[in-house]
Design a protein around this motif. Structure first.
Motif, mmCIF file in Angstrom:
data_model
loop_
_atom_site.group_PDB
_atom_site.id
_atom_site.type_symbol
_atom_site.label_atom_id
_atom_site.label_comp_id
_atom_site.label_asym_id
_atom_site.label_seq_id
_atom_site.Cartn_x
_atom_site.Cartn_y
_atom_site.Cartn_z
ATOM 1 N N PHE A 18 0.809 -1.217 0.000
ATOM 2 C CA PHE A 18 0.000 0.000 0.000
ATOM 3 C C PHE A 18 0.843 1.269 0.000
ATOM 4 O O PHE A 18 0.455 2.261 -0.606
ATOM 5 C CB PHE A 18 -0.937 -0.009 1.215
ATOM 6 C CG PHE A 18 -1.915 -1.144 1.193
ATOM 7 C CD1 PHE A 18 -3.004 -1.125 0.335
ATOM 8 C CD2 PHE A 18 -1.731 -2.253 1.992
ATOM 9 C CE1 PHE A 18 -3.898 -2.180 0.292
ATOM 10 C CE2 PHE A 18 -2.626 -3.309 1.968
ATOM 11 C CZ PHE A 18 -3.710 -3.276 1.115
ATOM 12 N N LEU A 19 1.968 1.257 0.689
ATOM 13 C CA LEU A 19 2.847 2.418 0.625
ATOM 14 C C LEU A 19 3.512 2.449 -0.746
ATOM 15 O O LEU A 19 3.843 1.398 -1.298
ATOM 16 C CB LEU A 19 3.907 2.347 1.730
ATOM 17 C CG LEU A 19 3.378 2.336 3.168
ATOM 18 C CD1 LEU A 19 4.540 2.300 4.152
ATOM 19 C CD2 LEU A 19 2.481 3.538 3.445
ATOM 20 N N PRO A 20 3.715 3.633 -1.307
ATOM 21 C CA PRO A 20 4.218 3.726 -2.699
ATOM 22 C C PRO A 20 5.719 3.499 -2.808
ATOM 23 O O PRO A 20 6.469 4.357 -3.276
ATOM 24 C CB PRO A 20 3.835 5.163 -3.082
ATOM 25 C CG PRO A 20 3.904 5.906 -1.795
ATOM 26 C CD PRO A 20 3.410 4.952 -0.743
ATOM 27 N N LEU A 149 -3.610 0.888 -17.212
ATOM 28 C CA LEU A 149 -2.362 0.744 -17.969
ATOM 29 C C LEU A 149 -1.149 0.947 -17.055
ATOM 30 O O LEU A 149 -0.157 0.220 -17.152
ATOM 31 C CB LEU A 149 -2.320 1.763 -19.113
ATOM 32 C CG LEU A 149 -3.193 1.488 -20.341
ATOM 33 C CD1 LEU A 149 -3.130 2.671 -21.300
ATOM 34 C CD2 LEU A 149 -2.755 0.214 -21.051
ATOM 35 N N ALA A 150 -1.265 1.944 -16.179
ATOM 36 C CA ALA A 150 -0.175 2.197 -15.238
ATOM 37 C C ALA A 150 0.037 0.992 -14.325
ATOM 38 O O ALA A 150 1.180 0.616 -14.024
ATOM 39 C CB ALA A 150 -0.483 3.446 -14.411
ATOM 40 N N GLN A 151 -1.058 0.378 -13.901
ATOM 41 C CA GLN A 151 -0.956 -0.806 -13.039
ATOM 42 C C GLN A 151 -0.275 -1.961 -13.768
ATOM 43 O O GLN A 151 0.511 -2.706 -13.180
ATOM 44 C CB GLN A 151 -2.341 -1.246 -12.565
ATOM 45 C CG GLN A 151 -2.308 -2.518 -11.728
ATOM 46 C CD GLN A 151 -3.654 -2.868 -11.145
ATOM 47 O OE1 GLN A 151 -3.846 -2.863 -9.939
ATOM 48 N NE2 GLN A 151 -4.620 -3.183 -11.999
ATOM 49 N N SER A 152 -0.575 -2.118 -15.061
ATOM 50 C CA SER A 152 0.027 -3.215 -15.828
ATOM 51 C C SER A 152 1.535 -3.021 -15.995
ATOM 52 O O SER A 152 2.287 -3.989 -16.024
ATOM 53 C CB SER A 152 -0.648 -3.337 -17.196
ATOM 54 O OG SER A 152 -0.378 -2.208 -18.013
ATOM 55 N N VAL A 153 1.978 -1.768 -16.103
ATOM 56 C CA VAL A 153 3.416 -1.502 -16.205
ATOM 57 C C VAL A 153 4.100 -1.737 -14.858
ATOM 58 O O VAL A 153 5.258 -2.153 -14.791
ATOM 59 C CB VAL A 153 3.660 -0.058 -16.681
ATOM 60 C CG1 VAL A 153 5.148 0.267 -16.683
ATOM 61 C CG2 VAL A 153 3.079 0.156 -18.073
ATOM 62 N N THR A 165 -0.155 3.974 -9.766
ATOM 63 C CA THR A 165 -1.577 4.209 -10.052
ATOM 64 C C THR A 165 -2.071 5.507 -9.411
ATOM 65 O O THR A 165 -2.821 6.263 -10.031
ATOM 66 C CB THR A 165 -2.430 3.028 -9.562
ATOM 67 O OG1 THR A 165 -2.161 2.768 -8.168
ATOM 68 C CG2 THR A 165 -2.130 1.775 -10.362
ATOM 69 N N ILE A 166 -1.645 5.761 -8.183
ATOM 70 C CA ILE A 166 -2.064 7.003 -7.525
ATOM 71 C C ILE A 166 -1.470 8.212 -8.249
ATOM 72 O O ILE A 166 -2.168 9.201 -8.509
ATOM 73 C CB ILE A 166 -1.647 6.996 -6.039
ATOM 74 C CG1 ILE A 166 -2.513 6.001 -5.259
ATOM 75 C CG2 ILE A 166 -1.785 8.396 -5.432
ATOM 76 C CD1 ILE A 166 -2.075 5.808 -3.816
ATOM 77 N N ALA A 167 -0.193 8.148 -8.595
ATOM 78 C CA ALA A 167 0.440 9.260 -9.307
ATOM 79 C C ALA A 167 -0.230 9.494 -10.651
ATOM 80 O O ALA A 167 -0.484 10.643 -11.042
ATOM 81 C CB ALA A 167 1.934 8.972 -9.500
ATOM 82 N N THR A 168 -0.536 8.420 -11.367
ATOM 83 C CA THR A 168 -1.196 8.564 -12.670
ATOM 84 C C THR A 168 -2.561 9.218 -12.515
ATOM 85 O O THR A 168 -2.919 10.138 -13.269
ATOM 86 C CB THR A 168 -1.362 7.188 -13.343
ATOM 87 O OG1 THR A 168 -0.071 6.603 -13.535
ATOM 88 C CG2 THR A 168 -2.058 7.315 -14.687
ATOM 89 N N PHE A 182 -9.759 4.365 -5.326
ATOM 90 C CA PHE A 182 -9.813 3.599 -6.570
ATOM 91 C C PHE A 182 -8.575 2.728 -6.725
ATOM 92 O O PHE A 182 -8.651 1.569 -7.138
ATOM 93 C CB PHE A 182 -9.933 4.552 -7.762
ATOM 94 C CG PHE A 182 -10.281 3.875 -9.058
ATOM 95 C CD1 PHE A 182 -11.605 3.581 -9.367
ATOM 96 C CD2 PHE A 182 -9.296 3.520 -9.966
ATOM 97 C CE1 PHE A 182 -11.949 2.959 -10.559
ATOM 98 C CE2 PHE A 182 -9.627 2.893 -11.157
ATOM 99 C CZ PHE A 182 -10.952 2.611 -11.453
ATOM 100 N N SER A 183 -7.413 3.275 -6.371
ATOM 101 C CA SER A 183 -6.169 2.529 -6.495
ATOM 102 C C SER A 183 -6.167 1.276 -5.638
ATOM 103 O O SER A 183 -5.711 0.206 -6.070
ATOM 104 C CB SER A 183 -4.980 3.423 -6.099
ATOM 105 O OG SER A 183 -3.787 2.674 -6.031
#
Length: 258
Positions: A18-20, A149-153, A165-168, A182-183
């Motif tokens: 959960f932490l980025p 898409l960000a999650q897949s990368v 995902t949060i940054a995107t 949502f993330s």
């Protein structure tokens, strides 16, 4: 794997899910420092991932109940639309999991240089989001797909899933509270799906890890995941992502030099 190693790795998994700061990257670093290879045991992976899923459900139990109640009302309400957005966000990771699974698995165990580089990329994304992510709109279907898409990368070791995902979402102009929730909710479907497929396919066999260690790992991942999820929700609202960017920068440089 003894109970102490399971405790440490469970805490790492729960916190970094959960932490980025990248759970996969920190588990790679943790394995290297502890000299533990048993984390490759698929059952242990399923157990700690299941624990983090359960912690997410506990934190968002009211929201999940509301969404399910609206969905099973079988009408196009706000809750149903939100669930559809979550499903749209899973399309990219589904494609990666089905068609590029072997290529993704090839990145793991390839050394800490890649982990370090991806941590540096995470730091850059968090820094941009911290200073530019001041949007006020809700997540659209297009945004949901781009965040997916960000999650897949972010399957690459060292690239934080939650951070990416949060940054995107923030850079797309969405509200902080909406992006954070949502993330965390969007990851439930891929993790549950992956664990179910692993169990159904017979990939999970008898584990060499003692039951006590598995239990300790599960409890450690659940408690630390619950705490990290609650903490991260406050961090996103407080515009303090830059602190994690600094941490990822330092961790990335250390990983490269190691």
């Amino acid at each position: 794997m003894g109970w102490l190693e399971a405790l440490i790795l469970g805490i790492i998994q729960g916190l970094t899910e959960f932490l980025p700061v990248s759970s996969s990257g920190h588990l790679e670093i943790g394995k290297r420092l502890l000299g533990v290879e048993a984390t490759d045991d698929l059952l242990f992976t399923v157990v700690v991932h299941g624990a983090t899923v359960l912690s997410t459900i506990v934190v968002f139990r009211k929201e999940i109940f509301r969404l399910l109640k609206g969905l099973f009302g079988f009408e196009m309400n706000a809750e149903t639309i939100y669930v559809f957005k979550l499903l749209v966000s899973t399309i990219p990771i589904l494609v990666v999991g089905v068609f590029f699974k072997d290529e993704v698995e090839g990145f793991f165990g390839s050394g800490l240089t890649l982990v370090g580089c991806m941590l540096l990329l995470t730091a850059a994304l968090l820094t941009l989001a911290n200073y530019l992510g001041n949007g006020k709109r809700e997540i659209s279907f297009r945004d949901a797909f781009v965040i997916g898409l960000a999650q897949s990368v972010a399957v690459l070791p060292g690239l934080s899933r939650s951070g990416t995902t949060i940054a995107t979402g923030l850079l797309l102009g969405n509200k902080k509270e909406s992006v954070a929730q949502f993330s965390f909710l969007m990851v439930l479907i891929p993790i549950l799906g992956e664990n179910i497929l692993s169990l159904a396919s017979g990939e999970v066999t008898a584990s060499s890890i003692p039951f006590t260690s598995l239990l300790v790992g599960f409890l450690a991942a659940f408690v630390s995941g619950w705490a990290a999820c609650k903490f991260m929700l406050r961090i996103v609202k407080g515009k303090k992502l830059v602190y994690f960017a600094v941490y990822c920068l330092i961790a990335g440089l250390l990983a490269i030099f190691l």
